[in-house]
Scaffold this motif. Sequence first.
Motif, short mmCIF file in Angstrom:
data_model
loop_
_atom_site.label_atom_id
_atom_site.label_comp_id
_atom_site.label_asym_id
_atom_site.label_seq_id
_atom_site.Cartn_x
_atom_site.Cartn_y
_atom_site.Cartn_z
N ASP A 145 24.96 -29.85 -18.99
CA ASP A 145 24.64 -30.69 -17.83
C ASP A 145 23.90 -29.90 -16.76
O ASP A 145 22.89 -30.35 -16.22
CB ASP A 145 25.93 -31.29 -17.28
CG ASP A 145 25.69 -32.41 -16.29
OD1 ASP A 145 24.68 -33.13 -16.42
OD2 ASP A 145 26.50 -32.57 -15.36
N LYS A 151 29.81 -28.74 -22.38
CA LYS A 151 29.14 -29.93 -21.88
C LYS A 151 28.71 -29.75 -20.42
O LYS A 151 27.68 -30.24 -20.00
CB LYS A 151 30.03 -31.16 -22.02
CG LYS A 151 30.26 -31.57 -23.46
CD LYS A 151 31.18 -32.75 -23.56
CE LYS A 151 31.45 -33.12 -25.01
NZ LYS A 151 32.41 -34.23 -25.12
N ARG A 202 33.59 -31.09 -19.01
CA ARG A 202 32.55 -30.35 -18.28
C ARG A 202 33.12 -29.17 -17.49
O ARG A 202 32.53 -28.10 -17.50
CB ARG A 202 31.79 -31.29 -17.35
CG ARG A 202 30.94 -32.29 -18.11
CD ARG A 202 29.97 -32.99 -17.17
NE ARG A 202 29.08 -33.83 -17.93
CZ ARG A 202 29.12 -35.16 -17.90
NH1 ARG A 202 30.01 -35.78 -17.17
NH2 ARG A 202 28.27 -35.85 -18.62
#
Length: 196
Positions: free
Chosen positions: A115, A111, A88
């Motif tokens: 998110d 990612k 992330r």
Amino acid sequence: MGAITKASTEIQQHKQSGGFDALLKRYWPRISAVMPKHMNPDRMFQLALSCYNQTPKLNQCTPETVLSCLMKCSALGMEPSAVDGLGRAYILPFFNKKTGKMEATLILGYKGMIDLARRSGEIKDISARVVHAGDEFEYEYGLTEGLRHVPSTEPVDGRPMTHVYMVAHFKDGGHYMDVMSKAEVDIIRKRSKSPN
């Protein structure tokens, strides 16, 4: 954030009394103050130390840039991916030719971007996919956009990537899609600070 810039001189004072962890402890109240409620400050503190220790070149970076990246991670509600492996958010060292110093830079992984998009409250669903040679794949832009991807049942190993795409469905019923060829991805990768 203004006080964090003093960290570059203070790190020298803290070298004998615990190094980066002592500096992080000193600035932690400011970093944890911007943290969303869903994050655990104690866990994030440990992850911040682990990130620093697992990426040895971060100790060559100016301390204020490392602290700034940790502040941004906290504000975004992201844990450093060097530790959790979820891809992330990465805190990576880069040499800044203008300043002549190593500096830490926060880079969001795809990612992490997904998110954040989900947390915006505007997205019902979002996904990103890779298309490999041998997959059935077609797409169309215009008044009637369309995308069809049927992955091959063959193993992905040895089948080169041909495209990547993302599709977002909004809560109001609309959608957005974007498709990029491997050549387009390679052009962006060459311009990136972290091509790998």
